[in-house]
Design a protein around this motif. Structure first.
Motif, PDB file in Angstrom:
ATOM      1  N   ASP A   1     -22.032 -12.057  -9.475  1.00  0.00           N
ATOM      2  CA  ASP A   1     -23.002 -11.652  -8.467  1.00  0.00           C
ATOM      3  C   ASP A   1     -22.820 -12.599  -7.293  1.00  0.00           C
ATOM      4  O   ASP A   1     -23.183 -13.767  -7.360  1.00  0.00           O
ATOM      5  CB  ASP A   1     -24.416 -11.769  -9.045  1.00  0.00           C
ATOM      6  N   PRO A   2     -22.229 -12.128  -6.226  1.00  0.00           N
ATOM      7  CA  PRO A   2     -21.906 -13.029  -5.123  1.00  0.00           C
ATOM      8  C   PRO A   2     -23.152 -13.701  -4.535  1.00  0.00           C
ATOM      9  O   PRO A   2     -23.104 -14.861  -4.149  1.00  0.00           O
ATOM     10  CB  PRO A   2     -21.212 -12.135  -4.105  1.00  0.00           C
TER      11      PRO A   2
ATOM     12  N   ARG B   1     -23.790 -17.591  -3.995  1.00  0.00           N
ATOM     13  CA  ARG B   1     -24.017 -18.148  -2.664  1.00  0.00           C
ATOM     14  C   ARG B   1     -25.238 -19.069  -2.671  1.00  0.00           C
ATOM     15  O   ARG B   1     -25.206 -20.170  -2.144  1.00  0.00           O
ATOM     16  CB  ARG B   1     -24.187 -17.006  -1.654  1.00  0.00           C
ATOM     17  N   VAL B   2     -26.282 -18.580  -3.327  1.00  0.00           N
ATOM     18  CA  VAL B   2     -27.510 -19.369  -3.364  1.00  0.00           C
ATOM     19  C   VAL B   2     -27.258 -20.697  -4.050  1.00  0.00           C
ATOM     20  O   VAL B   2     -27.643 -21.761  -3.568  1.00  0.00           O
ATOM     21  CB  VAL B   2     -28.624 -18.581  -4.097  1.00  0.00           C
ATOM     22  N   GLU B   3     -26.536 -20.618  -5.165  1.00  0.00           N
ATOM     23  CA  GLU B   3     -26.278 -21.852  -5.899  1.00  0.00           C
ATOM     24  C   GLU B   3     -25.475 -22.839  -5.053  1.00  0.00           C
ATOM     25  O   GLU B   3     -25.766 -24.031  -4.985  1.00  0.00           O
ATOM     26  CB  GLU B   3     -25.547 -21.531  -7.203  1.00  0.00           C
ATOM     27  N   VAL B   4     -24.418 -22.308  -4.398  1.00  0.00           N
ATOM     28  CA  VAL B   4     -23.589 -23.167  -3.567  1.00  0.00           C
ATOM     29  C   VAL B   4     -24.437 -23.801  -2.469  1.00  0.00           C
ATOM     30  O   VAL B   4     -24.371 -25.009  -2.217  1.00  0.00           O
ATOM     31  CB  VAL B   4     -22.420 -22.361  -2.960  1.00  0.00           C
TER      32      VAL B   4
ATOM     33  N   GLU C   1     -17.695   3.337 -16.642  1.00  0.00           N
ATOM     34  CA  GLU C   1     -19.073   3.043 -16.305  1.00  0.00           C
ATOM     35  C   GLU C   1     -19.013   2.419 -14.908  1.00  0.00           C
ATOM     36  O   GLU C   1     -18.035   1.734 -14.600  1.00  0.00           O
ATOM     37  CB  GLU C   1     -19.593   2.005 -17.300  1.00  0.00           C
ATOM     38  N   THR C   2     -20.011   2.645 -14.076  1.00  0.00           N
ATOM     39  CA  THR C   2     -19.947   1.961 -12.781  1.00  0.00           C
ATOM     40  C   THR C   2     -21.113   1.000 -12.632  1.00  0.00           C
ATOM     41  O   THR C   2     -22.224   1.265 -13.087  1.00  0.00           O
ATOM     42  CB  THR C   2     -19.979   2.945 -11.602  1.00  0.00           C
ATOM     43  N   LEU C   3     -20.842  -0.093 -11.982  1.00  0.00           N
ATOM     44  CA  LEU C   3     -21.859  -1.084 -11.672  1.00  0.00           C
ATOM     45  C   LEU C   3     -21.962  -1.060 -10.149  1.00  0.00           C
ATOM     46  O   LEU C   3     -21.265  -1.771  -9.456  1.00  0.00           O
ATOM     47  CB  LEU C   3     -21.406  -2.453 -12.193  1.00  0.00           C
ATOM     48  N   ARG C   4     -22.813  -0.149  -9.646  1.00  0.00           N
ATOM     49  CA  ARG C   4     -22.827   0.145  -8.212  1.00  0.00           C
ATOM     50  C   ARG C   4     -23.111  -1.098  -7.374  1.00  0.00           C
ATOM     51  O   ARG C   4     -22.414  -1.362  -6.400  1.00  0.00           O
ATOM     52  CB  ARG C   4     -23.889   1.203  -7.894  1.00  0.00           C
ATOM     53  N   GLU C   5     -24.147  -1.836  -7.775  1.00  0.00           N
ATOM     54  CA  GLU C   5     -24.584  -2.927  -6.892  1.00  0.00           C
ATOM     55  C   GLU C   5     -23.517  -3.998  -6.722  1.00  0.00           C
ATOM     56  O   GLU C   5     -23.524  -4.749  -5.762  1.00  0.00           O
ATOM     57  CB  GLU C   5     -25.908  -3.528  -7.376  1.00  0.00           C
ATOM     58  N   ARG C   6     -22.574  -4.062  -7.669  1.00  0.00           N
ATOM     59  CA  ARG C   6     -21.491  -5.024  -7.478  1.00  0.00           C
ATOM     60  C   ARG C   6     -20.175  -4.288  -7.252  1.00  0.00           C
ATOM     61  O   ARG C   6     -19.108  -4.848  -7.436  1.00  0.00           O
ATOM     62  CB  ARG C   6     -21.389  -5.954  -8.683  1.00  0.00           C
TER      63      ARG C   6
ATOM     64  N   CYS D   1     -13.035  -6.142  -2.206  1.00  0.00           N
ATOM     65  CA  CYS D   1     -12.911  -7.524  -2.681  1.00  0.00           C
ATOM     66  C   CYS D   1     -14.023  -7.886  -3.638  1.00  0.00           C
ATOM     67  O   CYS D   1     -15.087  -7.270  -3.638  1.00  0.00           O
ATOM     68  CB  CYS D   1     -12.996  -8.511  -1.509  1.00  0.00           C
ATOM     69  N   ARG D   2     -13.784  -8.892  -4.432  1.00  0.00           N
ATOM     70  CA  ARG D   2     -14.812  -9.408  -5.320  1.00  0.00           C
ATOM     71  C   ARG D   2     -14.590 -10.903  -5.474  1.00  0.00           C
ATOM     72  O   ARG D   2     -13.510 -11.333  -5.870  1.00  0.00           O
ATOM     73  CB  ARG D   2     -14.717  -8.721  -6.674  1.00  0.00           C
ATOM     74  N   ALA D   3     -15.594 -11.688  -5.139  1.00  0.00           N
ATOM     75  CA  ALA D   3     -15.418 -13.141  -5.153  1.00  0.00           C
ATOM     76  C   ALA D   3     -16.105 -13.772  -6.344  1.00  0.00           C
ATOM     77  O   ALA D   3     -17.166 -13.332  -6.764  1.00  0.00           O
ATOM     78  CB  ALA D   3     -15.966 -13.742  -3.872  1.00  0.00           C
ATOM     79  N   THR D   4     -15.476 -14.779  -6.918  1.00  0.00           N
ATOM     80  CA  THR D   4     -16.132 -15.619  -7.914  1.00  0.00           C
ATOM     81  C   THR D   4     -16.014 -17.049  -7.415  1.00  0.00           C
ATOM     82  O   THR D   4     -15.488 -17.285  -6.330  1.00  0.00           O
ATOM     83  CB  THR D   4     -15.447 -15.524  -9.285  1.00  0.00           C
ATOM     84  N   ALA D   5     -16.458 -17.993  -8.227  1.00  0.00           N
ATOM     85  CA  ALA D   5     -16.432 -19.383  -7.781  1.00  0.00           C
ATOM     86  C   ALA D   5     -15.015 -19.904  -7.630  1.00  0.00           C
ATOM     87  O   ALA D   5     -14.763 -20.825  -6.874  1.00  0.00           O
ATOM     88  CB  ALA D   5     -17.201 -20.242  -8.762  1.00  0.00           C
TER      89      ALA D   5
END
Lengths: 277, 1094
Positions: A162-163, A167-170, B660-665, B725-729
């Protein structure tokens, strides 16, 4: 450590499952379907005199050999028959202190897991747990535990990041960090050039005149420069004895090489490597 | 260097006491005696592992004796190094005849001599031979009759274990008699009887290469042609007659010259080994040991070799001579006389391509080396000898550390030396070919041996047709047959198969066009005649209208096989050899790295497409606006981006109904009720951001800042380029044109920050930590390696295929987990960067065979594998690295790979393989190599090529069988399933608004869980490319009953054994856990052995 008492233990006359001294064995299975069961080895958490432990005395149950599919929730549910459970923590290794929870961020540190500390609200929970006969069932109709494909799909869904949360955490972290740095800097600035009570002045990186950083690399560099300066002044192969010595050195090198080569040959001969075909 | 002795632990030898050898006492001639004594004194180094040599100061610096100095000087002058000298001495010891055996052979020879003399009713040669016997094979027939008479009598003698016939040098007109003693010496010695006429029986002037001695009228059974055409010369035939007359004088010459010096004898022995390893002396008309001995004699007579030279120097001089002198242009002669009646060299050059005259000046010693007579001006074998000599000289000049091994100890069988191989079978087709090619004079000269007669013209044809695609063509003929004296001699058609080896030229392989002359040129007709119906008139972009041949080949793998098309076309067109007789072995292994849909490509094109997409992405990253820091470098770090991914990615577009779709992400998820979706692995790209004072100097904070950049990157790419795109840490996944990339932001100083340790005095020092090493590996070394190998692929187009086949094989053997992707890529790269004694492979097939050879013979214990990328390591540096390696051996991984960027640590093998896994791989490779080579060399076709890729399953204790429904890469399996499941992809790639399911591979997830839970009890083996079975091996050590310990209770239970309470693995429960953990994926858990019942 806790368990390193006496390994040899007598068999409990009532209990038919063998267990080491001080421990009780509780059979545990994944569900009804399984034939064989694993055994949880449990005992009341206690430490020797003088060692500190943050787990509450008397109320904590120490559990060994937690099966891989067993989660904190299911353990809590299984043991709640003995009394109200306050907390369950799964760990990689026996550990005396509660792990510092606040530093664990789910984004930056993956979750670890086969010993557990179960803290009951009352000491009676521990004794009830020690008397459990089992077998405990991790997954039941009413409380199914996911495994296999089910688990992996739900793990995958959980891993989709969950971006916003990230973001909030960062942002919060960086805010705190910036503040900390600012404070340190302010403090350093304050101390800059101000002698302490004995009259020493602290020299820092941020001073007006930059100084050599106190790192190993920097000091090595200085030493190297010194060495080079010295070697430039030295005379090589100038005196007869120097000449003789360098010749001898060359011979010694050859001898050493010869010995090495002989060893290699010996090895290859032992492996019969000189048979061409 | 050689296979490590099996079953020994590598690290076990560290604590062994060192064996100190008495220092340097073997000098000069005492050397041999001393060293043999030493062998009993000093034991072999502990467990086959080299130890760093430690000599005391007194031993190192004592006064040298004269003898020692002499030996050192001799070594320096006569040999390359002391190691080489010792190696050569050892080899000679192995190949030299012992005195005892020599005596036994001499005794047998004396016996034979007596028997032959006593054979009854043998007429004197003068009575048999008559004038003009040199004509029309009369001499040869009498010779054969004489031999048969001898054979008949000798066969009755109890002295001989076997008496049989063979051909002298494969010449079917000249049988010889092979005698072997009865009893235990039967394998020791074979005596060949060659009948010879008296030395001056034939007049040499009748046997000049220009003379005819087989009359057409006699040979063809016709009356002499009335047209008065001259009889064709028969140089071959004449040579065969001459050989018999001068045999004795040659032997005398050899023995007088060679016995004069030990160095010459040693040199000849080394040369024979050299020839034999290269199979140059094999079969009919080989470059025999006799020839090479005569060459030594020649070089002695021209003072290029001196009698004081060592064997090694003789070898070197002969190789130098072979490499630099072209005997096809400038023939040489042993004849010293300047008699004007002797024939001129030019006469011989007209008849033979390679000319080396003997001391009589009448005989060309190299006559048999020439495949065809007076037809063409070159000889295949000579070209091959020259090629090998040049390679060997290059090797010697490179001062490689193990030059000796590569030069003299490494066999070069045809299948492993040549890129493609082709078998012609049955040989009887060549008879028709001879007629088609109008080779009657050759047949007449060769006495009807149509194989020899056709060989030259056929290979010339092929060489001409293959042109720029070919580096070298070589032939291998079956060995000369032996047959019992009671049997008929074998026919030409029985002599098996003619095998040709093709060494391809990679630059020539890229073209599908043979460009001919312009249509109005006179050569155009010749071109049309040569290519037949394949030649067509084409108009080119520059306006020229030319004759041209265009081959159909869309992909790299098809282009590599154009030689196949050329060969079959030309042989059918010009020699009437139908396609069914040509068995071309070039691409049977391609099937194992072919994509799932297209069977015409081995994936190079798909990889190029992915790399191109990556290039586009990196341009986008460079040009991104709005990043607080600029991008300083974009580097690929994934196998796809170095062309070594076994199955390259294809652009994908999901069928939404499958997920399955996860729309919000905006992401897709796998669905429970569907089969597992297609496996999509993101390609890692490292994106370095510029250094700046803005970066925090604290590890935790740097992580957060990087995460912020990942988020920002995703935002910007979506805004500016509309990419999903999809970002992680730690990374940002980007979907571009159906490919998924994983961008990792990196900050150059981060590893250093992780390394910083502050001492109590406030001194900051840098210490490697696990985290810093990992980060350095992922963000610095991996991109460097990827770009270096990317470059290697541009140089050697076959690299991709070889690396992928190699990796595929290792994984198919279920050992993929033990070897990091990069380590196998580097081993494959070593085959190209250090091909000696071969040339770099130009086909995946030969590269893969050499991979198996390298893996099965390399001594990992005592040698690091050098992969000198871009040639950055100098010879001196390599020596230094090697000694450093020996000193630190015990701390290094079992497999050490050294690259210019990684000189000490061997990063890519740090996490594996373990000694056992490596040993297993070595064993499997040693089994697979001969099996595969035999299959490929089988002229009837290779059969099932996948055999060597199927893993042995009987070694595992438990087999976990998986359900194909949840194996996303099921179709990649070695035995590709006839049907598998739909994986939720549309056939037409296109944009997708949702992120694909990435890296979801249930078998891998399952394995991770298994290893986590039971890693200390068992090992798990699996083929990630669609394997349907997981092999489990219990670790024997963890099945020993152990006393109770709180720290190791995982998966165990307490049992009472003999009154003691011990812990043993709870196997029944664990087996059930296997099924529980893999619910849905696991079909069955088969326990196959009862080993755990301790």
């Amino acid at each position: 450590m806790v368990a390193r008492r006496r390994k040899c233990a007598a068999r409990d006359p009532e209990d038919r499952i063998p267990s080491p001294l001080g421990y009780a064995a509780i059979p545990i299975k994944f569900s009804e379907k399984q034939q064989a069961s694993h055994y949880l080895y449990v005992r009341a958490h206690g430490v020797r005199q003088g060692t500190k432990s943050t787990w509450p005395q008397k109320r904590t149950l120490f559990v060994l050999n937690v099966p891989p599919y067993c989660t904190e929730e299911s353990l809590s549910r299984l043991l709640s028959t003995c009394g109200l459970v306050q907390s369950v923590e799964l760990q990689e290794k026996p550990d005396l202190a509660e792990s510092p929870k606040e530093s664990r961020s789910k984004f930056f540190h993956p979750k670890p897991v086969p010993v557990a500390y179960v803290v009951f609200q009352k000491p009676s929970g521990v004794s009830a747990a020690l008397a459990l006969k089992g077998p405990l069932l991790v997954s039941t109709e009413s409380h199914p535990v996911k495994s296999g494909i089910h688990k992996w799909i739900s793990d995958y869904a959980d891993s989709v990041p969950d971006p916003e949360a990230l973001r909030v955490e960062v942002d919060t972290f960086m805010e705190a960090y910036d503040q900390k740095i600012a404070e340190e800097e302010a403090k350093a600035k304050e101390e800059e050039g101000v002698p302490d009570e004995e009259g020493w002045v602290k020299v820092t990186r941020r001073g007006r005149r930059p100084v050599l950083p106190r790192t190993e690399a920097a000091s090595l560099r200085v030493l190297e420069r010194e060495r080079r300066k010295r070697s430039r002044k030295e005379l090589l192969n100038f005196y007869a004895w120097q000449h003789r010595e360098s010749k001898m050195e060359h011979l010694a090198q050859l001898r050493k090489k010869f010995e090495e080569d002989k060893q290699r040959i010996e090895l290859l001969r032992a492996q019969r490597k000189f048979r061409p075909y | 260097m050689g296979p490590a002795p099996a079953g020994e632990q590598l690290r076990g030898a560290t604590g062994e006491p060192e064996v100190m050898e008495p220092a340097l006492e073997g000098t000069g001639k005492e050397g041999k005696k001393a060293s043999s004594r030493k062998r009993t004194l000093a034991e072999p180094p502990a467990k086959g592992l080299l130890q760093p040599v430690k000599l005391s100061r007194a031993e190192l610096y004592k006064e040298p004796t004269n003898e020692e100095l002499n030996r050192l000087r001799e070594t320096e002058i006569l040999f390359h190094s002391s190691l080489l000298r010792l190696q050569v001495e050892e080899l000679l010891k192995e190949v030299r005849l012992s005195e005892k055996k020599k005596d036994r052979i001499d005794a047998f020879l004396r016996e034979v001599n007596q028997r032959v003399v006593r054979v009854p009713s043998v007429p004197e040669t003068e009575e048999i031979l008559q004038d003009k016997d040199g004509l029309n094979q009369r001499y040869f027939r009498k010779r054969a009759l004489y031999l048969a008479h001898l054979a008949h009598h000798l066969a009755q003698d109890p002295l001989f274990g076997s008496v049989c016939f063979s051909y002298t040098n494969g010449c079917h007109l000249k049988p010889s008699l092979l005698l072997r003693p009865r009893g235990k010496d039967e394998r020791l010695v074979t005596v060949r009887l060659h009948p010879c006429p008296p030395p001056d029986f034939f007049r040499p002037c009748r046997l000049l290469p220009t003379k005819n001695n087989v009359r057409s009228a006699w040979y063809r059974g016709q009356s002499p042609a009335g047209d008065g055409s001259p009889e064709p010369p028969t140089p071959r035939y004449n040579t065969w007659v001459l050989q018999d007359t001068v045999l004795e004088s040659h032997l005398q010459l050899l023995s007088t010259i060679l016995s004069s010096a030990q160095g010459l004898k040693d040199g000849v022995a080394l040369l024979k080994v050299w020839l034999r390893q290269r199979e140059l002396d094999k079969g009919q008309g080989g470059f025999t040991g006799f020839l090479v001995s005569m060459l030594v004699v020649f070089l002695v007579s021209t003072r290029k070799i001196h009698t004081t030279m060592s064997g090694y120097q003789v070898l070197r001089s002969v190789l130098q001579f072979l490499a630099t002198t072209d005997l096809t242009v400038n023939g040489i002669s042993l004849c010293l006389s300047s008699d004007p009646s002797l024939p001129a060299l030019a006469d011989f050059h007209q008849a033979f391509s390679v000319v080396f005259l003997d001391s009589s000046g009448h005989l060309n010693l190299c006559a048999d080396v020439t495949a065809s007579t007076y037809h063409q001006g070159w000889s295949l074998l000579w070209l091959q000898v020259q090629h090998e000599a040049r390679l060997s000289m290059m090797l010697l000049d490179s001062r490689a550390d193990d030059g000796f091994h590569l030069l003299l100890m490494t066999p070069k069988p045809m299948i492993r030396a040549f890129d493609h191989v082709l078998h012609l079978r049955p040989l009887s087709r060549l008879q028709a070919a001879c007629h088609r090619l109008k080779l009657w004079p050759e047949l007449q000269d060769n006495g009807g041996d149509y194989v020899s007669a056709a060989l030259g013209p056929l290979t010339t044809l092929l060489e001409q047709g293959l042109g720029a695609r070919l580096n070298l063509l070589a032939h291998s003929r079956p060995p000369v047959p032996e047959w019992d004296i009671s049997q008929d001699p074998p026919k030409h058609k029985d002599s098996g198969t003619l095998t040709l080896g093709l060494l391809l030229r990679p630059e020539g392989l890229t073209s599908v066009l043979e460009l001919g002359p312009e249509a109005d040129q006179p050569e155009a007709a010749k071109f049309r005649q040569f290519w037949g119906s394949r030649s067509e008139l084409r108009r080119f972009q520059d306006g020229a209208i030319r004759e041209a041949v265009v081959w159909e080949a869309a992909s790299m793998s098809q282009k590599r096989l154009i030689p196949h098309q050329v060969v079959t076309h030309l042989l059918a067109l010009h020699a009437d050899i139908p396609e069914t007789c040509v068995h071309y072995v070039g691409g049977p292994l391609d099937a194992l790295i072919q994509g799932l849909k297209e069977t015409s490509s081995t994936g190079e094109e798909a990889l190029v497409a992915a790399v191109r997409c990556y290039d586009d992405l990196s341009r986008l990253l460079w040009g991104l606006e709005g990043l607080p820091l600029t991008v300083s470098a974009v580097q690929g770090a994934h196998p796809v981006l170095r062309y070594t991914e076994v199955f390259p990615p294809t652009p994908v577009r999901p069928a939404f109904s499958f997920y399955e779709t996860l729309r919000e992400r905006s992401s897709l998820l796998p669905r429970l009720d569907k089969p597992c979706p297609a496996y999509v692995e993101p390609m890692t790209v490292v994106c370095h951001l510029e250094g700046s004072g803005q970066w925090p100097q604290d590890a935790e904070a740097v992580q957060r800042v990087r995460a912020a950049f990942q988020l920002r990157l995703a935002e910007l790419l979506t805004q500016q380029h509309g990419l999903q795109c999809r970002a992680t840490a730690t990374h940002t996944d980007v979907l571009k044109d159906g490919f998924v990339f994983r961008i990792r932001v990196a900050y150059q100083r981060e590893p250093q920050i992780l390394k910083e340790v502050q001492s109590p005095e406030g001194m900051i020092s840098l210490r490697d930590t696990a985290a810093s090493l990992r980060l350095e590996r992922d963000t610095r070394q991996l991109p460097l390696l990827t770009s270096a190998l990317h470059g290697l692929q541009q140089q050697h187009p076959a690299f991709s295929g070889v690396a992928r086949l190699a990796k595929r094989w290792v994984r198919a053997q279920l050992l993929g987990e033990g070897f990091a992707d990069e380590s196998l890529d580097l081993v494959a790269a070593a085959l190209f960067l250090h091909p000696e004694p071969f040339t770099p492979p130009s086909s995946p097939q030969v590269g893969f065979l050499r991979f198996l050879f390298l893996v099965s013979t390399f001594d990992w214990k005592n040698n690091p594998l050098f992969v000198n990328l871009n040639n950055e390591l100098t010879v001196e540096e390599q020596v230094e690295i090697r000694s450093g390696f020996l000193a630190a051996r015990a701390q290094l991984p079992v497999m050490v790979i050294v690259t210019p960027q990684d000189r000490k640590n061997s990063v890519w093998t740090q996490d594996g393989p373990s000694a056992q896994i490596l040993q297993q791989l070595v064993v499997l490779a040693a089994e697979a190599l001969p099996m595969l080579e035999k299959q490929l060399m089988d002229p009837r076709g290779p059969g099932d090529i996948r055999t060597v890729f199927r893993p042995p399953l009987d070694i595992y204790d438990v087999l976990i069988r998986l359900s194909p429904r949840h194996i996303p890469r099921h179709r990649q399996a070695v035995d590709s399933p006839a049907a598998s499941f739909c994986r939720g992809l549309l056939s037409q790639p296109g944009p997708s608004s949702l992120m694909l399911v990435l890296g979801y591979d249930p078998p891998q997830l399952y394995l991770t869980q298994l290893r986590e839970a039971f890693g200390d009890l068992a090992l798990f083996f699996y083929d990630q490319h669609g394997g349907e079975v997981i092999g489990v091996l219990w670790k024997p050590t963890s099945f020993q009953p152990q006393p109770f310990k709180a720290s190791s209770t995982k998966g165990r239970m307490v049992m009472s054994r003999g009154g003691e309470l011990v812990m043993v693995p709870n196997v029944e429960a664990i087996l059930e856990d296997f099924a529980v953990l893999g619910e849905g994926l696991v079909q069955t858990v088969e326990a196959r052995s009862e080993r755990w019942t301790v």
